[in-house]
Scaffold this motif. Structure first.
Motif, short mmCIF file in Angstrom:
data_model
loop_
_atom_site.label_atom_id
_atom_site.label_comp_id
_atom_site.label_asym_id
_atom_site.label_seq_id
_atom_site.Cartn_x
_atom_site.Cartn_y
_atom_site.Cartn_z
N ARG A 7 39.24 -43.05 -5.99
CA ARG A 7 39.43 -41.77 -6.56
C ARG A 7 40.18 -42.04 -7.79
O ARG A 7 41.30 -42.54 -7.84
N LEU A 8 39.69 -41.32 -9.06
CA LEU A 8 40.33 -41.59 -10.15
C LEU A 8 40.81 -40.26 -10.61
O LEU A 8 40.45 -39.14 -10.50
N ARG A 9 42.21 -40.20 -11.29
CA ARG A 9 42.90 -39.04 -11.73
C ARG A 9 43.67 -39.44 -13.07
O ARG A 9 44.18 -40.41 -13.22
N VAL A 10 43.79 -38.60 -13.99
CA VAL A 10 44.58 -38.41 -15.01
C VAL A 10 45.54 -37.32 -14.74
O VAL A 10 45.09 -36.18 -14.73
N THR A 11 46.76 -37.60 -14.89
CA THR A 11 48.00 -36.77 -14.84
C THR A 11 48.62 -36.59 -16.19
O THR A 11 49.32 -37.40 -16.50
N LEU A 12 48.47 -35.43 -16.80
CA LEU A 12 49.36 -35.32 -18.13
C LEU A 12 50.76 -34.61 -17.75
O LEU A 12 51.06 -33.45 -17.21
N ALA A 13 52.06 -35.21 -18.18
CA ALA A 13 53.37 -34.66 -17.72
C ALA A 13 53.54 -33.37 -18.90
O ALA A 13 53.05 -33.52 -20.00
N GLU A 14 54.46 -32.58 -18.63
CA GLU A 14 54.92 -31.76 -19.35
C GLU A 14 55.49 -32.17 -20.47
O GLU A 14 56.57 -33.16 -20.39
N GLY A 15 55.43 -31.77 -21.90
CA GLY A 15 56.17 -31.92 -22.89
C GLY A 15 55.79 -33.14 -23.78
O GLY A 15 56.30 -33.54 -24.78
N VAL A 16 54.56 -34.23 -23.33
CA VAL A 16 54.02 -34.97 -24.10
C VAL A 16 53.08 -34.21 -25.48
O VAL A 16 52.75 -33.11 -25.50
N THR A 17 53.01 -35.10 -26.47
CA THR A 17 52.29 -34.71 -27.49
C THR A 17 50.99 -34.80 -27.58
O THR A 17 50.42 -35.82 -26.64
N SER A 18 50.22 -34.04 -28.40
CA SER A 18 48.74 -34.44 -28.25
C SER A 18 48.43 -35.86 -28.82
O SER A 18 47.47 -36.52 -28.42
N TRP A 19 49.23 -36.36 -29.86
CA TRP A 19 48.90 -37.86 -30.20
C TRP A 19 49.15 -38.74 -29.27
O TRP A 19 48.66 -39.73 -28.85
N GLN A 20 50.13 -38.63 -28.04
CA GLN A 20 50.66 -39.47 -27.07
C GLN A 20 49.28 -39.51 -26.31
O GLN A 20 49.18 -40.53 -25.65
N SER A 30 47.87 -27.55 -27.50
CA SER A 30 46.58 -27.01 -26.90
C SER A 30 46.20 -27.56 -25.58
O SER A 30 45.22 -27.08 -24.91
N LEU A 31 46.91 -28.80 -25.08
CA LEU A 31 46.55 -29.53 -23.85
C LEU A 31 47.24 -28.90 -22.78
O LEU A 31 48.79 -28.93 -22.92
N SER A 32 46.91 -28.62 -21.53
CA SER A 32 47.44 -28.29 -20.30
C SER A 32 47.97 -29.40 -19.76
O SER A 32 47.15 -30.16 -18.92
N MET A 79 41.03 -30.18 -20.77
CA MET A 79 42.50 -29.82 -21.19
C MET A 79 42.77 -28.35 -21.77
O MET A 79 43.69 -27.72 -21.55
N THR A 80 42.02 -28.34 -22.74
CA THR A 80 41.94 -27.09 -23.84
C THR A 80 41.72 -26.00 -23.27
O THR A 80 42.37 -24.97 -23.31
N GLU A 81 40.81 -25.93 -22.28
CA GLU A 81 40.41 -24.83 -21.58
C GLU A 81 41.42 -24.39 -20.77
O GLU A 81 41.60 -23.08 -20.55
N ARG A 82 41.95 -25.19 -19.82
CA ARG A 82 42.97 -24.74 -19.06
C ARG A 82 44.18 -24.17 -19.50
O ARG A 82 44.76 -23.31 -19.20
N GLN A 83 44.44 -24.83 -20.89
CA GLN A 83 45.69 -23.99 -21.71
C GLN A 83 45.29 -22.86 -22.28
O GLN A 83 46.17 -21.86 -22.07
#
Length: 390
Positions: free
Chosen positions: A166-179, A202-204, A223-227
């Motif tokens: 199972r593959l997952r990408v987890t985005l932490a709060e506070g990261v920038t779009s460039w990161q 714009s990314l959730s 990510m954009t749609e969720r945000q």
């Protein structure tokens, strides 16, 4: 008379056989539907091209079922023998044959095996590989590394190559779009490029289930749609009298709140400070915004702000400009967005770190100065302790 006896004996034997057969069928059904012999949980992997007979023999060898024949016969009777689905399945202790058949023919996400979570954080990214220990029903970490800084550990590629990982990408709060965009380049299980840097904010921050070979651009779009959905829902439920004319302005505030505190219980209080300052015409004076003006969101500053940077006029220097900066300084999470749109009702105008990971809040500059002095003493003690430790 003899033929009458022969017929009578035959009928008697037939009845006995039918009774015996009925008893066998009843016994077999109890075996199929009743609790199984498995004492501890196990992982069952169904590979592409696997046969039902092979699976039944594996289950018998591992002590999960009492009879491979009854297992197959029951699946045939339920018309499920031809519906085997590829995947890894957690077979629970005492699972019935019927229950196991349902599991391995229903399909869906694997409930056992290995999970790769690519976590994108403010201070870096990590590939985290975990495998389920069926005996305890919990995941055990088998590998963790930063793909931008470290080579993958031995055996990592082979484990990740399994079709049922199972593959997952987890985005932490506070990261920038460039990161986010830079980190996604190291996700080898994704494909394609991100043609344009997404707007900041714009990314959730969330966890995203991925399929191998999925496009990076499609992930950014999700990510954009969720945000958008989070912001729209929170804006609709906003408190009255807020100093934001648009949802976009609220998103800017949410990003400031996100970067100012990592304590969930403080977010609405921090938001109240900024709202109170705006209401009184005070400048926000928030360091994270100044830092964003220096870094443009491209990485972490890695040092304290210089006095020259605090004095320099940039669109994000909230010590110099009035009101909100022109845009978000990170991608805020749902809780920060909700806090910005439903701040606590307070008279606080100031806050400073308190040494516990949280902040001390104050209504007056006199009280704030005492809190600052207390924080300076804490800093001094912490530095002295670190020096003594060396």
């Amino acid at each position: 008379m003899m033929w009458r006896n022969i017929v009578s004996n035959f009928l008697t034997l037939l009845i006995v056989l039918m009774v015996v057969l009925g008893g066998v069928v009843t016994w077999a059904k109890r075996q199929y539907d009743g609790p199984g012999p498995l004492m501890a949980g196990m992982c069952l992997r169904v590979e592409p091209g696997a046969k039902f007979r092979d699976i039944s023999e594996t289950l018998k060898e591992k002590g999960a079922i009492s009879s491979a024949y009854i297992f197959r016969a029951g699946a045939d009777y339920d018309k499920k023998a031809g519906k085997l689905k590829v995947g890894s399945y957690l077979i629970a202790p005492g699972a019935s044959m019927a229950g196991i058949v349902d599991q391995i023919t229903a399909g869906g996400p694997s409930s056992c095996g290995t999970e790769l979570n690519y976590r994108i954080g403010v201070n870096g990214q990590q590939m985290i590989l975990r495998a389920l220990d069926p005996a305890v029903g919990d995941y055990v970490e088998t590998a963790k590394f930063d793909p931008k800084l470290e080579p993958a550990p031995a055996g990592f590629a082979e484990q990740v190559a399994q079709s049922d990982v199972r593959l997952r990408v987890t985005l932490a709060e506070g990261v920038t779009s460039w990161q986010v965009v830079e980190a996604l380049k190291s996700a080898d299980f994704l494909t394609g490029e991100v043609a344009k840097l997404p707007p900041e904010g714009s990314l959730s921050p969330d966890s995203y289930e991925m399929k191998r070979g999925a496009k990076r651009a499609d992930l950014i779009a999700e990510m954009t749609e969720r945000q958008k959905a989070v912001l729209a829902e929170s804006w609709a439920a906003r408190a009255p009298g807020l100093p934001y004319k648009t949802p976009e302005e609220a998103l800017v505030m949410a990003s400031l709140v996100e970067k100012e505190t990592g304590v969930a219980a403080e977010r609405a209080r921090v938001a109240s400070v900024f709202v109170n300052r705006l209401a009184q015409g005070m400048r926000l004076q928030t360091d994270p915004a100044v830092i964003y003006g220096v870094t443009k969101g491209q990485g972490v500053l890695g040092r304290g702000l210089r006095q020259s940077e605090l004095r320099r006029e940039t669109p994000y220097n909230t010590y110099v400009i009035d009101g909100l900066p022109p845009g978000p300084i990170c991608n805020p999470g749902t809780q920060a967005i909700r806090a910005a749109l439903n701040p606590d009702s307070t008279k606080f105008l100031y806050f400073v770190a308190d040494g516990t990971g949280g902040h001390a809040f104050a209504e007056t500059i006199t009280e704030h100065n005492r809190n600052v002095a207390r924080w300076r003493e804490i800093e001094k003690t912490q530095k002295q302790g670190a020096s003594d430790g060396n």
